[in-house]
Design a protein around this motif. Structure first.
Motif, PDB file in Angstrom:
ATOM      1  N   ALA A  36     -54.172  36.378  -5.318  1.00  0.00           N
ATOM      2  CA  ALA A  36     -56.039  36.220  -5.583  1.00  0.00           C
ATOM      3  C   ALA A  36     -55.899  37.903  -6.639  1.00  0.00           C
ATOM      4  CB  ALA A  36     -56.219  35.894  -3.813  1.00  0.00           C
ATOM      5  N   PHE A  37     -55.548  38.923  -5.017  1.00  0.00           N
ATOM      6  CA  PHE A  37     -55.838  40.252  -4.999  1.00  0.00           C
ATOM      7  C   PHE A  37     -55.699  40.725  -6.732  1.00  0.00           C
ATOM      8  CE2 PHE A  37     -55.629  44.704  -4.918  1.00  0.00           C
ATOM      9  CZ  PHE A  37     -56.838  45.332  -4.493  1.00  0.00           C
ATOM     10  N   VAL A  38     -53.917  40.363  -7.467  1.00  0.00           N
ATOM     11  CA  VAL A  38     -53.195  40.992  -8.076  1.00  0.00           C
ATOM     12  C   VAL A  38     -53.563  40.748  -9.607  1.00  0.00           C
ATOM     13  CG1 VAL A  38     -51.363  41.718  -7.029  1.00  0.00           C
ATOM     14  CG2 VAL A  38     -50.960  39.646  -7.850  1.00  0.00           C
ATOM     15  N   ALA A  39     -54.286  39.161  -9.338  1.00  0.00           N
ATOM     16  CA  ALA A  39     -54.663  38.208 -10.552  1.00  0.00           C
ATOM     17  C   ALA A  39     -56.444  38.837 -10.960  1.00  0.00           C
ATOM     18  CB  ALA A  39     -55.130  36.850  -9.858  1.00  0.00           C
ATOM     19  N   THR A  40     -57.406  40.070 -10.474  1.00  0.00           N
ATOM     20  CA  THR A  40     -58.217  40.343 -10.483  1.00  0.00           C
ATOM     21  C   THR A  40     -58.357  40.776 -11.630  1.00  0.00           C
ATOM     22  OG1 THR A  40     -58.138  42.085  -8.700  1.00  0.00           O
ATOM     23  CG2 THR A  40     -59.206  40.489  -8.014  1.00  0.00           C
ATOM     24  N   PRO A  41     -57.675  41.655 -12.082  1.00  0.00           N
ATOM     25  CA  PRO A  41     -57.361  42.378 -13.592  1.00  0.00           C
ATOM     26  C   PRO A  41     -57.284  41.842 -14.135  1.00  0.00           C
ATOM     27  CG  PRO A  41     -55.773  43.537 -11.634  1.00  0.00           C
ATOM     28  CD  PRO A  41     -55.863  42.470 -11.120  1.00  0.00           C
TER      29      PRO A  41
ATOM     30  N   VAL B 236     -49.480  37.968 -12.477  1.00  0.00           N
ATOM     31  CA  VAL B 236     -49.138  36.950 -11.606  1.00  0.00           C
ATOM     32  C   VAL B 236     -47.657  36.082 -11.489  1.00  0.00           C
ATOM     33  CG1 VAL B 236     -50.517  34.544 -10.585  1.00  0.00           C
ATOM     34  CG2 VAL B 236     -51.945  36.361 -11.437  1.00  0.00           C
ATOM     35  N   PHE B 237     -47.878  35.792 -13.219  1.00  0.00           N
ATOM     36  CA  PHE B 237     -46.532  34.774 -13.135  1.00  0.00           C
ATOM     37  C   PHE B 237     -45.460  34.993 -12.873  1.00  0.00           C
ATOM     38  CE2 PHE B 237     -42.697  34.069 -15.676  1.00  0.00           C
ATOM     39  CZ  PHE B 237     -42.866  32.833 -16.057  1.00  0.00           C
TER      40      PHE B 237
ATOM     41  N   VAL C 271     -58.194  31.211  -0.601  1.00  0.00           N
ATOM     42  CA  VAL C 271     -59.153  32.546   1.055  1.00  0.00           C
ATOM     43  C   VAL C 271     -59.422  33.986   0.203  1.00  0.00           C
ATOM     44  CG1 VAL C 271     -59.412  34.038   3.001  1.00  0.00           C
ATOM     45  CG2 VAL C 271     -58.627  31.513   2.748  1.00  0.00           C
ATOM     46  N   GLY C 272     -58.542  33.848  -0.238  1.00  0.00           N
ATOM     47  CA  GLY C 272     -58.512  34.933  -1.369  1.00  0.00           C
ATOM     48  C   GLY C 272     -59.723  35.276  -2.511  1.00  0.00           C
ATOM     49  N   THR C 273     -59.244  34.282  -3.158  1.00  0.00           N
ATOM     50  CA  THR C 273     -60.343  34.552  -4.030  1.00  0.00           C
ATOM     51  C   THR C 273     -61.715  34.453  -3.979  1.00  0.00           C
ATOM     52  OG1 THR C 273     -59.888  31.913  -4.686  1.00  0.00           O
ATOM     53  CG2 THR C 273     -58.914  34.141  -6.033  1.00  0.00           C
TER      54      THR C 273
END
Length: 662
Positions: free
Chosen positions: A398-403, A293-294, A327-329
């Motif tokens: 939001a999507f790339v933060a899930t891992p 995320v950074f 909205v993503g999360t």
């Protein structure tokens, strides 16, 4: 009781003319032949008409369950009927326990050792069939001839489905106590087990007020249900029933009098939601420090520095970015709740259990890495300040933060899953707001924005540096692909990444020459993603949760014994607290691992969380109603059944009594 009788009379009176019709049709079926002196499962399948329902063994405030007057061969007997997990139905202000679909009641036939030919079963069955407007008492003569003799089951798959609908027995006893005029029921249930909408169905009539709410509290590995006593009901000496978990699953509970802690019920008020919201907000903020995320946050900061002092534009961009992240999360959280409501024990990053989603995340991380290396320009990250682009960037973050995982997230999201959906989704949305909050602060606080360095060559150097953590995220996706689908999945991922890189490099060359590149980049990315999704193999079967344990099967145990190898077999379930205590305190210990390795003990694990029918049949054959079950096999000897409470010494001493492996 009077209200129940009046209700039944009111429903039955207009239904007298319909009494000849049968709206629930019973069918008797046996799983297969029965050996002399043996047993076989028998089912009464109740085929239920559209709009009609039948009743559980305790029908609730009104209704009548199925009863049968049996006629059996001499020396034969049938076990009591076993009912599947019921559902709650409100009719005319009365709460009933019913089945609004086809359902099967199971029993077990025992025949004497001298039986031969066929075992003829017959019975006079009666039940009540109802809609929300009418009830009809129905009856039928049911019969079945079961062949007596050797033979394999002929209806095993069908009976496996019947058994899956039964409540699972809890190994550890529950406790109940009378507190403040209410019955408090304490049920041992591991905290990791998801409970969507818990409800306790009492087995005995007129113990509780069926219409009263059942507040639920959870603390650690204990779930406490508060039950309102029925008017005039005496305090029971034992309390049995079924705890429905809200998605068709249920646990059979047998409670004895004992102390019950006074826990605050889980609710949707501010005291229950606020800690989860704050935890999700803090977890979202800290996610910005994660390598996946950074780089995105840093790019947005660089974009603000490059854009100059247009305060209104900066704020619009920040709000759009925050909207995309929220909205993503929130959407991921809603999808997670829907999947869990369907019976799957999914968790955060559930989508990464599918290799196709992992491929998509790999391609996104690779595309962002190439963008950071200035191989091409990705408008959604570094282009104009259009709100639509920033909204898309928030969705991407939001999507790339899930891992990634960070502090506060585990407790916050765990609390969210224990809350009702109306309170859970805001917690997931708070995670997205926390994810966007640093960028929002930069845009809305002039003092912070003014501290950003002036545009210059440092921006290009920073972007190249940020490519490193994003490339590491892509490498992590490749490793996950390999774990999910083996070498083939890894090769598909590498090929898709190389194809995408080639397309984006060509698009970058066209960008630098002033030509249109968007159709090429978009078409190539879609082609790479579709090809990878079609070619990637499905997820491999999960291995046992204990390192070094093999998935249980009778054939696997027999194979090890035939090779002269001792075997330790254990049967567990996620909802079994005793199982988890034994695994953490006795099985998964280094001393036990070392002893097993030194003496060649093979470990096999059977997971009964989802009611594996093969395990269910094995448990029944061992005379066990549920888990845990621990078996110690030594070649040439009968298996030894170990106690339900294990210690490391029980296992190490047995292993050390064996000769050392070569």
């Amino acid at each position: 009781m009077i209200r129940r009788l009046l209700f039944l009379l009111a429903l039955l009176m207009p239904g007298a003319a319909m009494a000849q019709a049968t709206h629930i049709v019973p069918e008797m079926v046996a799983e297969g032949p029965v050996a002399p002196g043996g047993t076989v499962d028998v089912a009464i399948v109740m085929h239920t008409g559209q709009g009609w329902h039948g009743y559980w063994k305790n029908p609730g405030a009104a209704g009548l369950p199925l009863t049968v007057e049996w006629t059996l061969p001499a020396g034969a007997r049938l076990d009591p009927l076993r009912f599947p997990v019921p559902q709650k139905l409100l009719v005319a202000g009365l709460v009933n326990y019913v089945y609004e679909h086809d359902y099967a009641l199971l029993t077990r036939l025992h025949v004497p050792a001298g039986a031969s030919g066929t075992a003829a079963l017959s019975g006079k069955a009666s039940w009540l069939a109802c809609t929300d407007k009418i009830c009809v008492p129905e009856r039928a003569e049911i019969s079945l001839s079961v062949p007596v003799g050797p033979g394999a089951p002929t209806q095993q798959a069908r009976f496996d489905q019947f058994r899956r609908a039964l409540p699972r027995p809890l190994a550890a006893p529950a406790r109940f106590a009378l507190q403040g005029g209410a019955l408090k029921l304490a049920i041992p249930l591991p905290a990791s087990v998801s409970v969507a909408e818990p409800y306790f169905f009492p087995a005995d009539q007129d113990v509780i007020d069926y219409a009263a709410p059942q507040p639920v509290a959870r603390e650690g590995d204990l779930l406490v249900v508060t039950l309102t006593r029925a008017d005039g009901a005496a305090t029971p000496t034992a309390l049995g029933g079924v705890l429905a978990l809200g998605d068709g699953r249920g646990l059979e509970v047998a409670a004895v009098p004992g102390p019950v802690p006074d826990l605050a019920p889980t609710s949707t008020d501010a005291r229950a939601i606020l800690p989860a919201l704050l935890g999700a907000l803090a977890g979202g903020i800290l996610l910005n420090l994660m390598p996946c995320v950074f780089p995105i946050l840093a790019l947005k900061g660089v974009h603000l520095a490059r854009a100059g002092g247009d305060e209104r534009a900066a704020r619009r961009e920040a709000l759009a970015y925050a909207g995309g992240a929220i909205v993503g999360t929130g959407a991921l959280g809603a999808a997670l709740l829907a999947i869990r409501a369907g019976g799957s024990a999914a968790g955060w990053a559930f989508q990464l259990q599918d290799p196709r989603t992992t491929i998509l995340l790999l391609l996104l991380a690779s595309a962002i890495t190439l963008n950071l290396l200035r191989a091409y320009e990705l408008p959604v990250l570094g282009g104009s300040q259009a709100p639509a682009g920033s909204f898309g960037t928030g969705l991407l973050a939001a999507f790339v933060a899930t891992p990634c995982a960070g502090p506060f997230l585990g407790a916050a999201l765990g609390s969210a899953l224990a809350l009702p959906a109306v309170a859970s989704v805001p917690v997931f949305a708070a995670l997205g707001f926390g994810l966007a909050l640093p960028f929002v602060a930069l845009a809305f606080v002039p003092a912070l924005r003014n501290r950003l360095p002036r545009p210059g060559p440092w921006m290009a150097r920073l972007q190249r540096f940020l490519a490193l953590p994003m490339a590491a995220s892509a490498a992590a996706c490749l490793w996950l692909l390999y774990r999910q689908g083996g070498t083939r999945a890894l090769l598909v991922g590498l090929a898709a990444t190389l194809l995408l890189a080639l397309v984006l490099l060509l698009a970058g060359a066209r960008q630098r020459s002033g030509k249109r590149s968007a159709p090429l980049a978009l078409g190539g990315a879609v082609a790479a993603a579709l090809a990878a999704a079609l070619l990637v193999p499905p997820r491999a079967a999960p291995s046992s949760e204990l390192d070094g344990a093999e998935p249980w099967s009778e054939a696997r145990v027999a194979s090890h014994l035939a090779k002269g190898e001792p075997v330790f077999a254990y049967f567990t379930a996620d909802w079994c607290l005793t199982c988890k205590v034994n695994e953490a305190g006795a099985i998964d210990r280094q001393a036990v691992r070392d002893a097993f390795a030194a003496h060649g003990v093979k470990v096999v694990a059977g997971d009964w969380t989802n009611g594996d029918p093969a395990i269910g049949r094995f448990l029944e054959a061992r005379g066990r109603a549920g888990v845990p079950l621990y078996l110690w096999y030594v070649p040439g000897r009968p298996p030894e059944e170990l106690p339900q409470l294990l210690t490391p010494a029980m296992l190490t001493s047995r292993a050390q009594a064996l000769p050392e492996s070569r």
